[in-house]
Design an enzyme around this catalytic site. Structure first.
Site, PDB file in Angstrom:
ATOM      1  CE  LYS A 175      -1.586   2.812   2.786  1.00  0.00           C
ATOM      2  NZ  LYS A 175      -1.729   4.127   2.003  1.00  0.00           N
ATOM      3  N   GLY A 227       7.508   5.728   7.659  1.00  0.00           N
ATOM      4  CA  GLY A 227       6.673   7.192   7.518  1.00  0.00           C
ATOM      5  C   GLY A 227       6.975   7.754   8.907  1.00  0.00           C
ATOM      6  CB  SER A 228       4.893  10.472  10.410  1.00  0.00           C
ATOM      7  OG  SER A 228       3.728   9.627  10.877  1.00  0.00           O
ATOM      8  CB  THR A 229       7.692   9.162  14.874  1.00  0.00           C
ATOM      9  OG1 THR A 229       9.000   9.285  14.609  1.00  0.00           O
ATOM     10  CG2 THR A 229       7.496   8.510  16.502  1.00  0.00           C
ATOM     11  N   GLY A 232       3.795   5.467  12.955  1.00  0.00           N
ATOM     12  CA  GLY A 232       4.322   4.130  13.465  1.00  0.00           C
ATOM     13  C   GLY A 232       4.067   3.714  14.942  1.00  0.00           C
ATOM     14  CD  GLU A 249      13.366   4.899   7.543  1.00  0.00           C
ATOM     15  OE1 GLU A 249      13.420   5.909   8.546  1.00  0.00           O
ATOM     16  OE2 GLU A 249      13.268   5.025   6.286  1.00  0.00           O
ATOM     17  CB  CYS A 283      13.459   9.587   6.725  1.00  0.00           C
ATOM     18  SG  CYS A 283      14.246   8.342   5.934  1.00  0.00           S
ATOM     19  CD  GLU A 382      10.939  13.520   9.967  1.00  0.00           C
ATOM     20  OE1 GLU A 382      11.891  13.031   9.195  1.00  0.00           O
ATOM     21  OE2 GLU A 382       9.881  13.031  10.536  1.00  0.00           O
TER      22      GLU A 382
END
Length: 477
Positions: A175, A227-229, A232, A249, A283, A382
């Site tokens: 996806k 993707g984003s924390t 995640g 990651e 990233c 970030e």
């Protein structure tokens, strides 16, 4: 307008159950140019069932055969290089100088992954040191893997998951990010042409609903997410409840430490790749430049001159280094951080606002802020845009302390003429990756983050192991 109503399931394009569509917008022109399904739970279920059905046959396929198919897939990507380049730039605004390398790098990664086949085939027979007998350790596929990827590198970040998953014997459901589904669709054409069996690789498109349904599907055995924390964490919670292995990651706020003996010419030559690759939408970009306090003005001015000289403009122009950001939402997010930097008292030596010289496109001015202090938002959060914060330090201990004063731990760079001294500093950094005098990366070495930057690793044998389970067969003699 490329209007698609299908998803790739069971080796063919099938009409999606969902009637909702996601528009793909060119960030440089702000014009929609494609539509794809926004997959619903039934589409996800169909894709997972197809992967589940194909799993036994693929798992029984020899590692050598799976490796050969990875080589064929690499060849098919190479043959479509021009199309991949054009699609990536149209999807996310990546300048062609960057997107043009994506097919070659992706194909190369598949070929390197294929060379890991002996990890799966070499005998692993271990004597028992505490009793008579021995144990044979078998490596078996984790099962059906959900691969969920972001928009900034829409081909490469699929491939670094897809290659090891396939070599391990897993079947997959991919996806991609809703902003960048078209490179993934072209990848399915390469998958089919390579002769990978039906159902081994499946593609659904959509946003949060599709992603959540995929992560929570009972037929999924393994999740890999980039993707984003924030997202995640949610995926980690879901996988924890289900005792499902997950690779994450995630984000970063990486430092680049300039030592007092660093060569300004080396810094200037590598600064853009280290700090602002892909218009800062990377990233592991080292967006905190830590410099000796006594050289702050000199090195901040150098950084500003390098950034100001890098062309901002049409991503189809091979000379362009900075293109548009991926979306209006991302442009506005970065503009908010620029305003926060100004409000906190940082000084923009170049840039500092939304670019106004373009009639269309999600452009911001590449910006270097000087006189940044560690507590400022631009030094802690970030941004994911072309914004570099220059922070002074007094002594190596303070440099390391500032570098490590972050919830993230994805990457870092150390600039210094004495490589041994630079390495000693690198070894003190709480991060998963450190480059010495350059943008460090190696497909033959593990890539992963510490702390809020993720769980697990990708690349190399470590990345392959993420898609494996182990069975120990014990013998008495």
């Amino acid at each position: 307008m490329h209007d698609h109503d299908d998803v790739f399931i069971g080796g063919r394009w099938v009409t999606a159950h969902s009637t909702r569509r996601t528009e793909v917008v060119n960030p440089a022109t702000e014009e929609p140019w494609a539509r794809v399904p926004c997959s619903d739970e039934r589409d996800i279920d169909d894709a997972v069932r197809a992967a589940r059905s194909a799993l036994p046959g693929w798992a029984r396929t020899s590692a050598g055969r799976r490796a050969a198919l990875l080589h064929r897939l690499a060849d098919e990507i190479d043959s479509r290089a021009a199309d991949f380049t054009a699609i990536i730039t149209a999807e996310n605004g990546t300048p062609v100088a960057e997107s043009g390398a994506a097919p070659r790098h992706s194909a190369g990664h598949l070929r390197l992954t294929a060379e890991l086949a002996p990890v799966l085939t070499d005998p692993d027979d271990r004597p028992n040191p505490m009793a008579p007998g021995h144990t044979v350790v078998r490596r078996v596929p984790a099962g059906v893997a959900a691969l969920i990827t972001p928009w900034n590198f829409p081909l490469g970040l699929i491939v670094v998951k897809l290659g090891p998953a396939l070599l391990a014997g897993c079947t997959v459901v991919i996806k991609p990010a809703p902003e960048t589904p078209m490179a993934a669709r072209l990848l399915m054409a390469a998958v089919a042409a390579a002769g990978i069996p039906a159902g081994v690789v499946n593609l659904v498109t959509g946003g949060t609903v599709a992603g959540r349904a995929l992560v929570e599907h009972p037929g999924v055995d393994k999740v890999s997410f980039t993707g984003s924390t924030e997202v995640g964490r949610a995926i980690a919670r879901s996988c924890g409840e289900r005792l499902r292995p997950v690779t994450l990651e995630l984000g970063g706020k990486s430092p680049a430490i300039v030592l007092d003996d660093a060569d300004p010419a080396v810094l200037a030559a590598n600064l853009l790749e280290v700090t602002m690759r892909n218009t800062g939408q990377t990233c592991k970009a080292c967006t905190r430049l830590l410099v000796p306090a006594e050289r702050h003005d000199e090195l901040a001015d150098l950084a500003a001159a390098v950034v100001a000289a890098a062309p901002l403009g049409d991503p189809l122009d091979p000379a362009t280094f900075f293109g548009p950001l991926v979306s209006a939402r991302q442009r506005d997010r970065v503009a908010g951080y620029l305003a926060a930097g100004h409000a906190a008292g940082a000084k923009a030596l170049t840039g500092g606002g939304v670019a106004t010289r373009f009639r269309r496109g999600y452009y911001v001015e590449p910006t270097v802020f000087a006189h940044v202090t560690p507590e400022m938002r631009i030094a802690r959060e970030e941004i994911f845009g072309p914004v570099l914060a220059v922070l002074p330090y007094r002594g190596l201990d303070e440099a390391v302390a500032i570098a490590n004063d972050s919830p993230y731990g994805l990457a870092a760079t150390v600039f210094g003429a004495d490589e041994q001294r630079a390495t000693a500093v690198a070894e003190r950094l709480a991060t998963g990756n450190v480059g010495i005098n350059h943008y460090g990366s190696n497909a033959a070495a593990p890539f992963g983050g510490h702390r809020d930057s993720g769980l697990g690793a990708e690349f190399a044998a470590e990345g392959l192991h993420a898609y494996l389970q182990f069975t120990s067969i014990h013998y008495q003699s």
